[in-house]
Design a protein around this motif. Structure first.
Motif, PDB file in Angstrom:
ATOM      1  N   GLY A 166       1.249  12.200  -9.584  1.00  0.00           N
ATOM      2  CA  GLY A 166       0.208  13.450  -9.269  1.00  0.00           C
ATOM      3  C   GLY A 166       1.508  14.702  -9.523  1.00  0.00           C
ATOM      4  O   GLY A 166       1.055  15.729 -10.030  1.00  0.00           O
ATOM      5  N   ALA A 167       2.577  14.713  -8.819  1.00  0.00           N
ATOM      6  CA  ALA A 167       3.595  15.466  -8.920  1.00  0.00           C
ATOM      7  C   ALA A 167       3.944  15.749 -10.296  1.00  0.00           C
ATOM      8  O   ALA A 167       4.217  16.898 -10.525  1.00  0.00           O
ATOM      9  N   LEU A 168       4.093  14.727 -10.904  1.00  0.00           N
ATOM     10  CA  LEU A 168       4.707  15.024 -12.398  1.00  0.00           C
ATOM     11  C   LEU A 168       3.550  15.617 -13.273  1.00  0.00           C
ATOM     12  O   LEU A 168       3.961  16.520 -13.930  1.00  0.00           O
ATOM     13  N   VAL A 169       2.494  15.265 -12.965  1.00  0.00           N
ATOM     14  CA  VAL A 169       1.356  15.998 -13.720  1.00  0.00           C
ATOM     15  C   VAL A 169       1.250  17.641 -13.573  1.00  0.00           C
ATOM     16  O   VAL A 169       0.941  18.075 -14.161  1.00  0.00           O
ATOM     17  N   VAL A 170       1.419  17.883 -12.119  1.00  0.00           N
ATOM     18  CA  VAL A 170       1.228  19.217 -11.589  1.00  0.00           C
ATOM     19  C   VAL A 170       2.369  19.967 -12.205  1.00  0.00           C
ATOM     20  O   VAL A 170       2.241  21.158 -12.774  1.00  0.00           O
ATOM     21  N   ARG A 171       3.878  19.462 -12.246  1.00  0.00           N
ATOM     22  CA  ARG A 171       4.616  20.075 -12.842  1.00  0.00           C
ATOM     23  C   ARG A 171       4.858  20.313 -14.292  1.00  0.00           C
ATOM     24  O   ARG A 171       5.117  21.249 -14.747  1.00  0.00           O
ATOM     25  N   ALA A 173       0.807  -1.179   0.051  1.00  0.00           N
ATOM     26  CA  ALA A 173       0.053  -0.038  -0.056  1.00  0.00           C
ATOM     27  C   ALA A 173       0.950   1.342   0.009  1.00  0.00           C
ATOM     28  O   ALA A 173       0.643   2.334  -0.658  1.00  0.00           O
ATOM     29  N   ALA A 174       1.901   1.234   0.779  1.00  0.00           N
ATOM     30  CA  ALA A 174       2.646   2.576   0.736  1.00  0.00           C
ATOM     31  C   ALA A 174       3.444   2.671  -0.494  1.00  0.00           C
ATOM     32  O   ALA A 174       3.684   3.883  -1.097  1.00  0.00           O
ATOM     33  N   LEU A 175       3.849   1.472  -1.376  1.00  0.00           N
ATOM     34  CA  LEU A 175       4.674   1.604  -2.690  1.00  0.00           C
ATOM     35  C   LEU A 175       3.772   2.291  -3.556  1.00  0.00           C
ATOM     36  O   LEU A 175       3.769   3.115  -4.288  1.00  0.00           O
ATOM     37  N   LEU A 176       2.190   1.704  -3.511  1.00  0.00           N
ATOM     38  CA  LEU A 176       1.365   2.337  -4.250  1.00  0.00           C
ATOM     39  C   LEU A 176       0.978   3.608  -4.105  1.00  0.00           C
ATOM     40  O   LEU A 176       0.842   4.450  -4.967  1.00  0.00           O
ATOM     41  N   LEU A 177       0.914   4.164  -2.900  1.00  0.00           N
ATOM     42  CA  LEU A 177       0.486   5.426  -2.436  1.00  0.00           C
ATOM     43  C   LEU A 177       1.699   6.492  -2.892  1.00  0.00           C
ATOM     44  O   LEU A 177       1.484   7.473  -3.596  1.00  0.00           O
ATOM     45  N   ALA A 237       3.857   5.924  -5.362  1.00  0.00           N
ATOM     46  CA  ALA A 237       3.715   5.933  -7.008  1.00  0.00           C
ATOM     47  C   ALA A 237       2.785   6.820  -7.638  1.00  0.00           C
ATOM     48  O   ALA A 237       2.890   7.643  -8.417  1.00  0.00           O
ATOM     49  N   LEU A 238       1.561   6.697  -6.884  1.00  0.00           N
ATOM     50  CA  LEU A 238       0.427   7.910  -7.078  1.00  0.00           C
ATOM     51  C   LEU A 238       0.790   9.222  -6.554  1.00  0.00           C
ATOM     52  O   LEU A 238       0.432  10.076  -7.689  1.00  0.00           O
ATOM     53  N   MET A 261      11.824  22.306 -16.525  1.00  0.00           N
ATOM     54  CA  MET A 261      11.477  22.745 -15.018  1.00  0.00           C
ATOM     55  C   MET A 261      11.675  21.242 -14.203  1.00  0.00           C
ATOM     56  O   MET A 261      11.663  20.198 -14.897  1.00  0.00           O
ATOM     57  N   ASP A 262      12.314  21.589 -13.322  1.00  0.00           N
ATOM     58  CA  ASP A 262      12.646  20.429 -12.279  1.00  0.00           C
ATOM     59  C   ASP A 262      11.337  19.765 -11.810  1.00  0.00           C
ATOM     60  O   ASP A 262      10.337  20.627 -11.288  1.00  0.00           O
ATOM     61  N   THR A 263      11.153  18.433 -11.473  1.00  0.00           N
ATOM     62  CA  THR A 263       9.930  17.878 -11.063  1.00  0.00           C
ATOM     63  C   THR A 263      10.158  17.449  -9.762  1.00  0.00           C
ATOM     64  O   THR A 263       9.032  17.355  -8.729  1.00  0.00           O
ATOM     65  N   GLY A 264      11.329  17.139  -9.122  1.00  0.00           N
ATOM     66  CA  GLY A 264      11.394  16.474  -7.802  1.00  0.00           C
ATOM     67  C   GLY A 264      11.089  15.023  -7.751  1.00  0.00           C
ATOM     68  O   GLY A 264      10.979  14.364  -6.724  1.00  0.00           O
ATOM     69  N   VAL A 265      10.868  14.487  -8.845  1.00  0.00           N
ATOM     70  CA  VAL A 265      10.474  12.953  -9.012  1.00  0.00           C
ATOM     71  C   VAL A 265      11.732  12.332  -9.373  1.00  0.00           C
ATOM     72  O   VAL A 265      12.288  12.736 -10.650  1.00  0.00           O
TER      73      VAL A 265
END
Length: 114
Positions: free
Chosen positions: A30-35, A19-23, A25-26, A92-96
């Motif tokens: 989401g951070a990538l889509v926002v960036r 569950a932690a791995l799935l969260l 990844a999500l 732009m840097d993503t932080g991912v």
């Protein structure tokens, strides 16, 4: 039955880890889509500012585009004036960790009247 002691604990720990791995990844997705959206907005704004500067002939359009792009948290990789159009490419840097940067392209200029 004494051989099975603790097996449910291991299964529970595995489910929590999954569950932690799935969260994670999500959250990264989401951070990538926002960036990506932020980078596209910054590219659009930089191109518009450059086209406005070109239209007004007040200053160098690419210098204005770079200033606006950097003010919005991006690096302007390229800026070209093509006739009345200004084209910019921003990064732009993503932080991912898997996708450290995103690049977006934008073009702005007058539209021909029909």
């Amino acid at each position: 039955m004494r051989d099975d002691e603790g097996s449910a604990t291991m299964a529970g720990a595995g489910l929590v880890a999954a569950a932690a791995l799935l969260l994670s990844a999500l959250a990264m997705g989401g951070a990538l889509v926002v960036r990506q959206a932020q980078a596209q907005s910054a590219a659009d704004l930089a191109a518009l500012a450059g086209a406005q500067a070109l239209w007004e002939s007040s200053s160098a359009p690419c210098a204005v585009a770079v200033t606006v792009g950097e003010a919005n948290g991006t690096n302007v990789d390229s800026c070209e004036v093509d006739g009345d159009d200004v084209q910019v490419l921003v990064r732009m840097d993503t932080g991912v960790p898997m996708v450290p940067t995103v690049a977006k392209h934008a073009r702005a200029g007058p539209r021909e009247c029909a």
